[in-house]
Design a protein around this motif. Sequence first.
Motif, PDB file in Angstrom:
ATOM      1  N   ASP A 167       0.802  -1.222   0.000  1.00 56.57           N
ATOM      2  CA  ASP A 167       0.000   0.000   0.000  1.00 56.57           C
ATOM      3  C   ASP A 167       0.834   1.270   0.000  1.00 56.57           C
ATOM      4  O   ASP A 167       0.296   2.364   0.082  1.00 56.57           O
ATOM      5  N   HIS A 168       2.159   1.136  -0.082  1.00 59.05           N
ATOM      6  CA  HIS A 168       3.025   2.300  -0.239  1.00 59.05           C
ATOM      7  C   HIS A 168       4.336   1.848  -0.880  1.00 59.05           C
ATOM      8  O   HIS A 168       4.585   0.637  -0.992  1.00 59.05           O
ATOM      9  N   GLN A 227       3.522  -0.837  -6.755  1.00 56.55           N
ATOM     10  CA  GLN A 227       4.061   0.317  -6.038  1.00 56.55           C
ATOM     11  C   GLN A 227       5.481   0.551  -6.532  1.00 56.55           C
ATOM     12  O   GLN A 227       6.179  -0.379  -6.944  1.00 56.55           O
ATOM     13  N   HIS A 278       7.842  -4.026   3.182  1.00 61.26           N
ATOM     14  CA  HIS A 278       8.029  -2.849   2.332  1.00 61.26           C
ATOM     15  C   HIS A 278       9.461  -2.306   2.362  1.00 61.26           C
ATOM     16  O   HIS A 278       9.751  -1.306   1.703  1.00 61.26           O
TER      17      HIS A 278
END
Length: 323
Positions: free
Chosen positions: A28-29, A60, A87
Amino acid sequence: MNRRAVLGLAAGALVLPALRQASAQSFDHPVRLVVPFAPGGTSDIIARLLAPDLTRAFGQNVVVENRTGAGGNIGADVVAKSAPDGHTLLIIDVSTLATAPSLYTRLPFDLKRDLAPVTMLIYAPYILAVHPSLPVQNAAELVAYAKANPQRVNVGHAGIGVGNHLTGLLVAQHWGADLTQVPYRGGAAALTAVAAGEAQVIINGATATAPFCKQGTLRAIAVTGPARLADFPDVPTFTELGWPAADSGTWQGVLTQGGTPAPMVNRLSDALRAAMAVPATATRIAALGAVNRAEGPDSFRTWLDNEIEVWARVVRANNIKLD
């Protein structure tokens, strides 16, 4: 359309579904791909090669971030202290990472607890090369010159305690020569220094070093690994010369924060291995003198645990401590 093109398209068609398994919903990032060395070294080259395919796989942006210092430990610590969400990734010469527990008594992270192996990527042998100003043409002449000129031959390397530094120590001991070891902030900086004549000898990954040798900026003298390199058929292996550390080299792998859930680690591993299999990437890796060694987290962890033990013996034998 020729047969090679058809086969390439077929291989790409098989790879794309695997890449898509790391779905956008899982990320999500932006994803940080931390390189703990300066731009231009093997880790950096591979990171930038894989980033576009990983960006497509994750949905992403994958941002390559160079965090240098302390033989790779600063970048490793960034990842060790990151959120355990997949991430933030570390791409590093994992043989170098494996030396850290024996070299440092006060590491800011625990390698086995705080970093989770995701996948091995490549193996690239080392090339031992010299600056053309050094009056040697082959291994025998280099050994004779080094022994006749104690402390006058400077060996540039990527940092104290990293794999090529320790390999250089083992080789110098075998020769019975007193070489001056000169640390730099990563392999790229060491290459630049030796190419400029600031130091005379380097042992460094073939991926980054071979272009300098092809251009004539450096002269290849010997290579590690199981066989001679296709681009340097006249350059002997360490094994042929009877030198130690014949299987040393740069083993590039990816790790993430140690608390990352196993399903995310497996998803990252699948995406990375799929990216390594993209035909254009596979061709580029082979052209760089590297071998695809992509594998899953479990076998990578077993390999890393063994490397920690192997290099600990070398560190103890040479009484090397960095704190």
